[in-house]
Design a protein around this motif. Structure first.
Motif, PDB file in Angstrom:
ATOM      1  N   VAL A   1       9.698   5.439  69.050  1.00  0.00           N
ATOM      2  CA  VAL A   1      11.071   5.675  68.591  1.00  0.00           C
ATOM      3  C   VAL A   1      11.677   4.391  68.049  1.00  0.00           C
ATOM      4  CG1 VAL A   1      13.409   6.285  69.328  1.00  0.00           C
ATOM      5  CG2 VAL A   1      11.467   7.661  70.095  1.00  0.00           C
ATOM      6  N   LEU A   2      11.518   3.306  68.773  1.00  0.00           N
ATOM      7  CA  LEU A   2      12.091   2.034  68.331  1.00  0.00           C
ATOM      8  C   LEU A   2      11.366   1.480  67.107  1.00  0.00           C
ATOM      9  CD1 LEU A   2      12.768   0.267  71.754  1.00  0.00           C
ATOM     10  CD2 LEU A   2      14.333   1.603  70.335  1.00  0.00           C
TER      11      LEU A   2
ATOM     12  N   ALA B   1      19.127   3.062  58.805  1.00  0.00           N
ATOM     13  CA  ALA B   1      20.501   3.099  59.343  1.00  0.00           C
ATOM     14  C   ALA B   1      20.417   2.853  60.843  1.00  0.00           C
ATOM     15  CB  ALA B   1      21.161   4.441  59.029  1.00  0.00           C
ATOM     16  N   PRO B   2      21.551   2.633  61.506  1.00  0.00           N
ATOM     17  CA  PRO B   2      21.510   2.369  62.951  1.00  0.00           C
ATOM     18  C   PRO B   2      20.857   3.502  63.746  1.00  0.00           C
ATOM     19  CG  PRO B   2      23.642   1.769  62.062  1.00  0.00           C
ATOM     20  CD  PRO B   2      22.913   2.462  60.957  1.00  0.00           C
ATOM     21  N   LEU B   3      20.002   3.109  64.663  1.00  0.00           N
ATOM     22  CA  LEU B   3      19.319   4.041  65.556  1.00  0.00           C
ATOM     23  C   LEU B   3      19.435   3.501  66.975  1.00  0.00           C
ATOM     24  CD1 LEU B   3      17.394   6.373  66.373  1.00  0.00           C
ATOM     25  CD2 LEU B   3      15.487   4.868  65.738  1.00  0.00           C
ATOM     26  N   LYS B   4      20.000   4.311  67.865  1.00  0.00           N
ATOM     27  CA  LYS B   4      20.160   3.949  69.270  1.00  0.00           C
ATOM     28  C   LYS B   4      19.287   4.864  70.119  1.00  0.00           C
ATOM     29  CE  LYS B   4      22.257   2.010  72.876  1.00  0.00           C
ATOM     30  NZ  LYS B   4      22.128   0.576  73.194  1.00  0.00           N
TER      31      LYS B   4
ATOM     32  N   SER C   1      10.205   8.258  90.522  1.00  0.00           N
ATOM     33  CA  SER C   1       9.756   7.477  91.681  1.00  0.00           C
ATOM     34  C   SER C   1       8.576   6.583  91.329  1.00  0.00           C
ATOM     35  CB  SER C   1       9.344   8.432  92.814  1.00  0.00           C
ATOM     36  OG  SER C   1       8.302   9.298  92.385  1.00  0.00           O
ATOM     37  N   ASP C   2       8.278   6.448  90.027  1.00  0.00           N
ATOM     38  CA  ASP C   2       7.066   5.715  89.624  1.00  0.00           C
ATOM     39  C   ASP C   2       7.354   4.538  88.695  1.00  0.00           C
ATOM     40  OD1 ASP C   2       7.876   7.062  87.371  1.00  0.00           O
ATOM     41  OD2 ASP C   2       5.880   7.834  86.858  1.00  0.00           O
ATOM     42  N   GLY C   3       8.598   4.109  88.592  1.00  0.00           N
ATOM     43  CA  GLY C   3       8.902   2.977  87.725  1.00  0.00           C
ATOM     44  C   GLY C   3       9.068   3.327  86.265  1.00  0.00           C
ATOM     45  N   THR C   4       9.438   4.562  85.968  1.00  0.00           N
ATOM     46  CA  THR C   4       9.629   4.984  84.587  1.00  0.00           C
ATOM     47  C   THR C   4      10.650   4.118  83.851  1.00  0.00           C
ATOM     48  OG1 THR C   4       8.980   7.288  84.985  1.00  0.00           O
ATOM     49  CG2 THR C   4      10.465   6.884  83.142  1.00  0.00           C
ATOM     50  N   ALA C   5      11.787   3.860  84.484  1.00  0.00           N
ATOM     51  CA  ALA C   5      12.846   3.089  83.835  1.00  0.00           C
ATOM     52  C   ALA C   5      12.379   1.677  83.498  1.00  0.00           C
ATOM     53  CB  ALA C   5      14.079   3.044  84.738  1.00  0.00           C
ATOM     54  N   ASP C   6      11.672   1.032  84.417  1.00  0.00           N
ATOM     55  CA  ASP C   6      11.182  -0.322  84.172  1.00  0.00           C
ATOM     56  C   ASP C   6      10.169  -0.335  83.031  1.00  0.00           C
ATOM     57  OD1 ASP C   6      12.769  -1.330  86.181  1.00  0.00           O
ATOM     58  OD2 ASP C   6      11.190  -1.214  87.710  1.00  0.00           O
ATOM     59  N   ALA C   7       9.312   0.679  82.970  1.00  0.00           N
ATOM     60  CA  ALA C   7       8.322   0.747  81.899  1.00  0.00           C
ATOM     61  C   ALA C   7       8.994   0.920  80.545  1.00  0.00           C
ATOM     62  CB  ALA C   7       7.348   1.905  82.156  1.00  0.00           C
ATOM     63  N   ALA C   8      10.071   1.692  80.502  1.00  0.00           N
ATOM     64  CA  ALA C   8      10.807   1.878  79.247  1.00  0.00           C
ATOM     65  C   ALA C   8      11.451   0.573  78.805  1.00  0.00           C
ATOM     66  CB  ALA C   8      11.855   2.967  79.430  1.00  0.00           C
ATOM     67  N   ARG C   9      12.080  -0.121  79.737  1.00  0.00           N
ATOM     68  CA  ARG C   9      12.728  -1.395  79.394  1.00  0.00           C
ATOM     69  C   ARG C   9      11.699  -2.428  78.932  1.00  0.00           C
ATOM     70  NH1 ARG C   9      15.432  -0.271  84.425  1.00  0.00           N
ATOM     71  NH2 ARG C   9      17.574   0.481  84.085  1.00  0.00           N
TER      72      ARG C   9
ATOM     73  N   GLU D   1       9.318  -5.857  74.747  1.00  0.00           N
ATOM     74  CA  GLU D   1       8.121  -6.329  74.058  1.00  0.00           C
ATOM     75  C   GLU D   1       8.285  -6.255  72.545  1.00  0.00           C
ATOM     76  OE1 GLU D   1       3.288  -5.428  73.960  1.00  0.00           O
ATOM     77  OE2 GLU D   1       4.564  -4.543  75.510  1.00  0.00           O
ATOM     78  N   LEU D   2       9.061  -5.280  72.077  1.00  0.00           N
ATOM     79  CA  LEU D   2       9.315  -5.144  70.645  1.00  0.00           C
ATOM     80  C   LEU D   2      10.508  -5.976  70.189  1.00  0.00           C
ATOM     81  CD1 LEU D   2       8.857  -1.268  70.191  1.00  0.00           C
ATOM     82  CD2 LEU D   2       7.298  -3.067  69.434  1.00  0.00           C
ATOM     83  N   GLY D   3      11.163  -6.659  71.116  1.00  0.00           N
ATOM     84  CA  GLY D   3      12.353  -7.420  70.777  1.00  0.00           C
ATOM     85  C   GLY D   3      13.547  -6.541  70.482  1.00  0.00           C
ATOM     86  N   LYS D   4      13.571  -5.342  71.074  1.00  0.00           N
ATOM     87  CA  LYS D   4      14.657  -4.402  70.812  1.00  0.00           C
ATOM     88  C   LYS D   4      15.298  -3.923  72.114  1.00  0.00           C
ATOM     89  CE  LYS D   4      13.019  -2.772  66.335  1.00  0.00           C
ATOM     90  NZ  LYS D   4      12.741  -1.599  65.475  1.00  0.00           N
ATOM     91  N   ALA D   5      15.394  -4.806  73.069  1.00  0.00           N
ATOM     92  CA  ALA D   5      16.005  -4.434  74.346  1.00  0.00           C
ATOM     93  C   ALA D   5      17.445  -3.988  74.164  1.00  0.00           C
ATOM     94  CB  ALA D   5      15.929  -5.610  75.312  1.00  0.00           C
ATOM     95  N   ASP D   6      18.119  -4.534  73.131  1.00  0.00           N
ATOM     96  CA  ASP D   6      19.518  -4.177  72.908  1.00  0.00           C
ATOM     97  C   ASP D   6      19.688  -2.795  72.298  1.00  0.00           C
ATOM     98  OD1 ASP D   6      18.222  -5.223  70.625  1.00  0.00           O
ATOM     99  OD2 ASP D   6      20.145  -5.537  69.638  1.00  0.00           O
ATOM    100  N   VAL D   7      18.614  -2.236  71.751  1.00  0.00           N
ATOM    101  CA  VAL D   7      18.679  -0.902  71.136  1.00  0.00           C
ATOM    102  C   VAL D   7      18.510   0.192  72.180  1.00  0.00           C
ATOM    103  CG1 VAL D   7      17.702   0.598  69.343  1.00  0.00           C
ATOM    104  CG2 VAL D   7      17.761  -1.884  69.004  1.00  0.00           C
ATOM    105  N   LEU D   8      17.892  -0.154  73.291  1.00  0.00           N
ATOM    106  CA  LEU D   8      17.625   0.819  74.352  1.00  0.00           C
ATOM    107  C   LEU D   8      18.677   0.733  75.451  1.00  0.00           C
ATOM    108  CD1 LEU D   8      15.769   2.813  75.991  1.00  0.00           C
ATOM    109  CD2 LEU D   8      14.671   0.746  76.930  1.00  0.00           C
TER     110      LEU D   8
END
Length: 394
Positions: free
Chosen positions: A69-70, A76-79, A88-96, A101-108
């Motif tokens: 997605v990123l 145009a802007p994409l959020k 319970s398996d660290g999904t949120a951390d894996a997404a961040r 890694e793509l240098g787009k932490a501010d987009v997520l």
């Protein structure tokens, strides 16, 4: 020699199967053909888009989905909003980590879903939580891209969706993503899944504004924000287990929609064994039949006559020594069934001889559908990620 009493019954049944396939091949908007539209022209101005991914225990695939997605080539802007649905398996951390890694932490933005309210299905509630976040963060976004945590999109998918939606003035455009088709069980079941879906919801009728047929594929849906607001947002489908088609039906009541097969969006989820595919079908098959025993019986009879009767009649006729005068309708019905399945097998890059096994695959679907009804009666219907979302009396 054919039995003088049974012969007319045999011929009548053979003619019935042939009539069914004539109606399907001619009267279902060419559902069996694989047609893909030409690219739409780019718009003069590209709108802001918010992508929403609901995720529950998807650590193994969420990084790929987030990166795809990123990584969109969108002018145009994409959020992106990932809704962590009590993983319970660290999904949120894996997404961040994938965004960083793509240098787009501010987009997520990762948001944690609140507790599931009574009367809501899990995925729809997570999407609603994502929409609430989108309203806070990007209130001027005109479009929502609803996708799943196990889907990878090519870099040009979003731009193509937006261009088509604007060019054709659609309220919703959707792609049925390519499901994985590698293991033996996937090769036998997956193309038939799409074939049966297209028969139930012919894409030509879905895309026709004058037709009432409505459907979408939840793995990839681009929704006009105003069209979603018109129906009351996700609260309008809060208890829907087949949420994508329910959403499409409501949106089509006031705007045209479109559904196509995807070229560059594919599922990351493997179905390496029969059990996982059986559960995929059993999760929502009885819901599709509105939890009606009468509709279940009708569906089973229809599947028997459509897919099992033609080859059974041909084999029975050969064993009984019946002539072509009695068996020719069944032969033609079986040939029609087989030939109509070939385009979908080619779409999934599978060998043509698998078309001869479509009756066996249909029997598998029948069994899973009956199992879906049985689970519903035991209050275990619609199971997904540890949740029971459809049960008798629920």
């Amino acid at each position: 020699m054919a039995h003088p009493v049974l012969s007319p019954l045999f011929l009548a049944l053979s003619l019935l199967t042939l009539m069914i396939w004539c109606i399907l091949l001619v009267g279902r908007a060419g559902f069996w053909r694989v047609r893909k539209p030409h690219p739409a022209p780019p718009p003069a101005q590209w709108p802001t888009v918010v992508a929403i991914i609901p995720a529950r225990d998807e650590a193994s695939v969420i990084a790929d989905a987030v990166a795809s997605v990123l990584g969109q080539d969108y002018p145009a802007p994409l959020k992106l909003i990932v809704v962590d649905d009590h993983s319970s398996d660290g999904t949120a951390d894996a997404a961040r980590a994938a965004a960083a890694e793509l240098g787009k932490a501010d987009v997520l933005t990762v948001v944690s879903a609140r507790e599931l309210p009574s009367g809501w299905s899990g995925k729809v509630w997570a999407q609603s939580e994502g929409l609430a976040a989108a309203n806070r963060l990007v209130p001027d976004a005109g479009w929502l891209w609803l996708t799943d945590a196990d889907i990878h999109h090519g870099s040009g998918v979003l731009a193509a969706l937006v261009a088509r939606a604007l060019h054709e003035q659609r309220g919703l455009v959707s792609l049925m993503v390519r499901l994985r088709c590698v293991s033996l069980s996937e090769r036998l079941i997956v193309p038939a899944f799409v074939f049966f879906f297209a028969k139930l919801y012919p894409f030509g009728r879905v895309n026709d504004p004058n037709s009432r047929v409505a459907a979408a594929a939840g793995g990839c849906m681009l929704v006009r924000r105003a069209a979603l607001a018109r129906i009351g947002d996700f609260a309008a489908i809060r208890n829907a287990l087949i949420d994508d088609c329910s959403l499409a039906a409501l949106i089509k009541s006031g705007a045209s929609i479109r559904l196509d097969l995807a070229d560059d969006s594919h599922s990351l989820r493997p179905y390496d064994d029969w059990h996982s595919l059986w559960n995929m079908i059993a999760r929502s098959a009885y819901t599709q039949l509105r939890h009606s025993p009468l509709l279940l019986a009708g569906a089973m009879a229809g599947m028997l006559l459509t897919y099992l009767a033609p080859p059974a009649l041909v084999v029975t006729g050969l064993v009984a020594g019946m002539g072509i005068g009695l068996t020719w309708p069944a032969w033609l019905a079986w040939i029609g069934m087989t030939v109509s399945y070939l385009p979908m097998l080619r779409e999934y890059r599978q060998t043509g001889w698998l078309a001869l096994l479509l009756p066996v695959t249909a029997l598998f679907y029948m069994g899973a559908t009956v199992a879906s009804a049985w689970r519903y009666s035991l209050r275990r219907g619609g199971q997904w990620k540890g949740r029971v979302q459809a049960s008798a009396g629920h």
